[in-house]
Design a protein around this motif. Structure first.
Motif, PDB file in Angstrom:
ATOM      1  N   SER A 128      47.200  43.717  27.940  1.00  0.00           N
ATOM      2  CA  SER A 128      45.861  43.217  27.611  1.00  0.00           C
ATOM      3  C   SER A 128      45.774  42.808  26.155  1.00  0.00           C
ATOM      4  O   SER A 128      45.152  41.801  25.823  1.00  0.00           O
ATOM      5  N   ASP A 137      42.972  39.058  33.340  1.00  0.00           N
ATOM      6  CA  ASP A 137      43.345  40.439  33.035  1.00  0.00           C
ATOM      7  C   ASP A 137      43.033  41.329  34.226  1.00  0.00           C
ATOM      8  O   ASP A 137      41.904  41.754  34.408  1.00  0.00           O
ATOM      9  N   GLU A 138      44.032  41.592  35.035  1.00  0.00           N
ATOM     10  CA  GLU A 138      43.884  42.425  36.235  1.00  0.00           C
ATOM     11  C   GLU A 138      42.618  42.082  37.014  1.00  0.00           C
ATOM     12  O   GLU A 138      41.789  42.962  37.272  1.00  0.00           O
TER      13      GLU A 138
HETATM   14 MG   LIG Z   1      44.742  46.227  30.152  1.00  0.00          MG
END
Ligand SMILES: [Mg+2]
Ligand SMILES: Nc1ncnc2c1ncn2[C@@H]1O[C@H](COP(=O)(O)OP(=O)(O)OP(=O)(O)O)[C@@H](O)[C@H]1O
Lengths: 294, 355
Positions: B45, B160-161
């Protein structure tokens, strides 16, 4: 089998809920009684006196709304409350925002300052402002010393004095609820606004303000309503030129012993306040449920 | 040689004492689907947020088409982003959410309308334009977030995910849609996940992160067949790790011995003779035979066997009492039963020796 079970279970639960409700009301009885005696009874007495004294009828209300002087007081009251609310919003929103985004250490400090000022005696704080704002007070001396002005400013006994003093007193009442609203906003929502191309100003206007609106509205209403009925600060910092409703009522009762007219004035104030509250419930109640899950 | 589309160079980010990422460097081609894969806290991240502009690197550079991105404010980078948490604007309808990036860019109203319609069709949510985000499921919200992120045709999409909060079935459904959207739009995607299966399914290339560094970059096949470290081998796919002692290094190959003294060969990077190492072999590249068919075989005992329909899963025990996992076609496992002695074999190119 399951249907039979559930058809038995549902009324049972409902009965339980009902009994819980009545039990709740019973528990609340002392409080209700207290409210009735100490709140409703005086209000009703006041209302009664406003339509019974000196003779039965609405002449008190007619006098209040017919006289230039009294209408002027109403106007002052609403104007001062409005100005104070506006300035409190302008100062309070950034303060609440700071509280929400500062690192915990600093936000705790800011919180402490806010609460400490709130817990200090009201009269002491108002006198402190009188000292600070008078012709030879700190504010004027600093401004003179810096060469910003060359004549001392008149900061007390006028609208400026009232606004400064009241804003300071009202600030926590706006900042605390607003801070709670702002804290509940997910910071990544604002990040999302930024990646979408929104400038700081656009993020504020299109995302942050709409999301903070419930907090802003309830805080502002609180400040406005409290300002409408405020007595000490306007009396000490506002002088006679900006008499507000609470001062008028005090004068009517203390000097003129005119309980009828004072009751009418107080009742008008109460109705306005309740009206504003109803407006808030109607529009903000609806607005909040419209916000959906988050 | 043309300059790569996106260059990440020598990125380092520290928080006080904590080194979040270090020496992160990567070139990404236009139109590529690049995934950052790694365990929690490995710096995926952080790297993505530096590209997005929410964080500034302590050191390093990010270049888009050869021009530095770091001096550009996040809202001027013209990058699309989808977050793990649902970040739709809760007070705006789905249509208004998708229109938001176009509104702030002051595009004409007719263009906005057409684009919103097109984007909602892309994510199959055309009928949901007037809903509020709170009235939609998590999967639908993430699809709207994708539509919003793509509405202004950004050259680069960061994710991000985005599917981490969804259940498995929904995740697979949206993975499928993401592949389609990637093909239809040709957008370059940087995607973060800690799910190796998701990474393999979606990506053109995968960068494996570990403790703030990129361990290895390559296609899924490259990472699976030729992992460069024990970490990568362990993170992608299932593996057996056998303790060995390296005796001799040849050209890219090592000769080593097992704890029981038996010799073995495998692929290896530079190694000091005499050092301890690990031999990695994938479960499906091992075979269990009732009797030895070649010289290179490890005597084992079958401890457990599980029928999985398309294959059989075995647990076998080595002479030094380590349990290994083996996967074989059902017909190859005939004649074996729990408790029987057998010989474990694999082709020596499937053995990899790591430090
Ligand atoms: Mg992360
Ligand atoms: N604000 C911060 N202050 C201190 N350390 C931080 C901060 N943000 C991240 N870190 C540290 O930096 C490292 C990398 O974090 P990062 O969020 O990039 O990991 P990640 O790979 O995205 O993990 P996850 O899969 O859990 O999201 C972690 O060790 C984390 O603890």
């Amino acid at each position: 089998m399951p249907t039979a079970l559930s058809s038995v279970a549902v009324p049972a639960r409902r009965r339980f809920r009902l009994s819980a409700q009545t039990r709740g009301i019973k528990l609340m009885l002392p409080v209700l009684l207290l409210l009735l005696v100490f709140f409703l009874v005086p209000v009703l007495t006041l209302l009664l006196r406003s339509i019974m004294e000196p003779t039965p009828g609405l002449q008190n209300y007619a006098e209040l709304l017919g006289s230039q002087t009294y209408v002027r007081v109403f106007f002052n009251t609403f104007m001062v409350a409005g100005v104070v609310t506006l300035i409190t919003l302008l100062v309070g929103f950034p303060t609440a925002w700071l509280l929400a985004i500062l690192p915990p250490r600093w936000s705790r400090l800011l919180f402490a300052v806010l609460l400490l000022s709130m817990w200090t005696n009201l009269l002491a704080r108002t006198y402190a402002w009188m000292v600070l704002l008078q012709q030879t007070g700190l504010v004027n001396r600093v401004l003179l010393g810096l060469g910003v002005i060359d004549q001392p400013l008149t900061l007390v006994n006028n609208l400026i004095g009232v606004t400064i003093g009241m804003t300071y007193i009202m600030l926590p009442f706006l900042v605390l609820p607003l801070h709670a609203t702002l804290r509940a906003i997910d910071p990544s929502t604002l990040r999302a606004a930024a990646v979408c191309g929104a400038s700081r100003w656009q993020s504020l206007r299109l995302v942050l303000l709409p999301l903070a609106l419930p907090g802003i509205a309830s805080g502002a209403l609180m400040v406005f309503v409290m300002s409408l009925g405020y007595y000490v600060t306007p009396a000490l910092l506002g002088g006679t030129s900006y008499m507000m409703l609470a001062e008028l009522i005090a004068q009517l009762v203390q000097s003129l012993l005119n309980w009828g007219l004072a009751g009418a004035a107080a009742f008008v104030l109460l109705v306005v306040t309740l009206g504003l509250y109803a407006v808030q419930l109607r529009y903000l109640g609806a607005g909040r449920s419209g916000m959906g899950g988050r | 040689m043309t300059t790569p589309f996106l260059q990440i160079r020598g990125l380092r980010k520290t928080y006080d004492q904590v080194v979040a990422i270090d020496h992160v460097a990567l070139d990404i081609k236009q139109g590529e689907f690049m995934t950052f894969l790694g365990p929690s806290g490995s710096g995926k991240s952080t790297t993505l947020y530096i590209v997005a502009g929410f964080q500034e690197p302590t050191e390093g550079q990010v270049l888009l088409n050869g021009k530095s991105l770091l001096d550009v404010a996040p809202n001027k980078r013209n990058i699309g982003m989808v977050f793990q948490r649902y970040t739709l604007f809760p007070h705006l309808t789905v249509g208004e959410n998708v229109a938001f990036p176009l509104r702030v860019r002051r595009r004409p109203e007719s263009e906005i309308k057409a684009k919103v319609e097109k984007m909602l069709e892309l994510v199959h949510l055309a009928d949901y334009r007037d809903r509020l985000p709170g009235q939609m499921s998590g999967g639908q919200q993430q699809r709207v977030a994708i539509a919003r992120a793509l509405a202004y045709d950004p050259p680069l999409l960061l994710m991000d995910e985005p599917l981490a909060a969804l259940d498995k079935k929904l995740r697979e459904e949206i993975q499928f849609e993401l592949r389609r959207i990637h093909q239809e739009t040709g957008v370059t995607i940087l995607y973060v996940t800690h799910d190796q299966e998701e990474a393999l399914r979606l990506s053109d290339r995968i960068a494996v992160f570990s403790q703030g560094r990129i361990e290895q970059v390559g296609t899924g096949e490259e990472l699976y067949e030729h992992p460069s470290s024990r970490f990568v081998a362990g993170f992608i796919g299932n593996s057996n790790f056998l303790p060995v002692k390296v005796e001799q290094m040849g050209a890219g190959r090592a000769r080593a011995i097992f704890p029981n003294g038996q010799a073995v060969e495998g692929d290896a990077r530079a190694f000091a003779a005499g050092s301890e190492g690990t031999l990695m072999v994938r479960p499906e590249q091992m075979r269990i035979r009732p009797h030895a068919t070649s010289a290179q075989g490890l005597a084992v005992t079958v401890r457990d066997m599980t029928y999985l329909g398309d294959s059989m899963h075995f647990a076998v025990q080595t002479p030094w009492e380590q349990e290994l996992a083996v996967r074989m076609a059902v017909r190859d496992g005939q004649g074996l039963c729990i408790g029987s002695s057998a010989v474990l074999e694999w082709d020596s190119q499937h053995g990899h020796v790591f430090a």
